[in-house]
Structure formats: C-alpha cells, structure tokens
Motif scaffolding. Structure first.
Motif: not given
Length: 138
Positions: A78-97
């Motif tokens: 999760k820590a590895a994908i956290l930057p996506l939460q700000q820069s690309n929310p849809s990618a973050y949501t997909s990867k977090f799912g």
C-alpha cells in the motif's frame, strides 16, 4: 538621482521579498514531504492493527504472527502505491482494490468463519484517520 536611488531600492526590496517567499515555500514543501513519508510507518501501523484485531477477534498465538506478516506485506504494498492517491486516484483505487482483495482472501483462509465475519464488521463507516483499521479498508 533620487529616482535612480528609489528604483534601485525597490528592485532590491522586491528581490529580497521574492527570495524569502521562495524559501518559505521550499520549507513548506519539505515539511509536507517529510510528514507524508513519516506518517506511514508500516511496522507501527501493522502492530496497531494487530493490537485491535487480537482482542476483537480472539486471535490465537498461532494466528497472531501469521496475521502480522499479512498486515506488514499488505501495508508495504500500500505504501508503494500511496503517491497515486494524489496523482492518479482511479489507478490508486484499482490497485488498492486488488491489494485489499488479496489480503482479505488470505485472512479468510487464516481466520475461522466467525472471526472473519467479526473482522468485516470492524470496518469503519468512513475513512477515519483516528481508526487504524481504516488502513485496511480505505
């Protein structure tokens, strides 16, 4: 002559003011970056989550280290994908799912049915920073 001195004074004043403003902006960026980086302590968060799950689910001494390992692995990813939460929310949501689905399926095999049901019932209604379990669900 007075105009030249006044013009030079104005240019110097504006130069100093701009430099100080940029310095303040740089300090704010550094502080924000260090706060964001330090706020996600994988080991500490995993221990806090385990501290809540152990009594709530009555985890056995055999289950605890296995759940700890699952939590640590999940939080590192999760820590590895956290930057996506700000820069690309849809990618973050997909990867977090995908990450969430993975840990939940592993927990389902590790926990008993009643423990897993209780676990799902612990989901916070909203993403509450004060509730460490939000890290698993949001």
């Amino acid at each position: 002559m007075k105009r030249i001195v006044l013009a030079i004074s104005c240019v110097c004043f504006l130069g100093v003011a701009t430099t100080q403003a940029q310095s303040i902006l740089d300090q704010a960026k550094k502080t924000a970056g260090s706060v964001q980086g330090s706020s996600f302590d994988v080991g500490g968060i995993a221990s806090s989550i385990l501290g809540k799950l152990t009594p709530a689910l009555a985890l056995t001494s055999v289950q605890q280290p296995k759940v700890q390992n699952l939590l640590t692995g999940f939080l590192k990813k999760k820590a590895a994908i956290l930057p996506l939460q700000q820069s690309n929310p849809s990618a973050y949501t997909s990867k977090f799912g995908g990450l969430q689905k993975g840990i939940f399926s592993k927990l389902k095999t590790l926990l008993t049915l009643s423990q897993y049901t209780k676990f799902l019932g612990l989901k916070p209604k909203t993403n509450d920073a004060a509730n460490v379990l939000s890290q698993l669900f949001y």
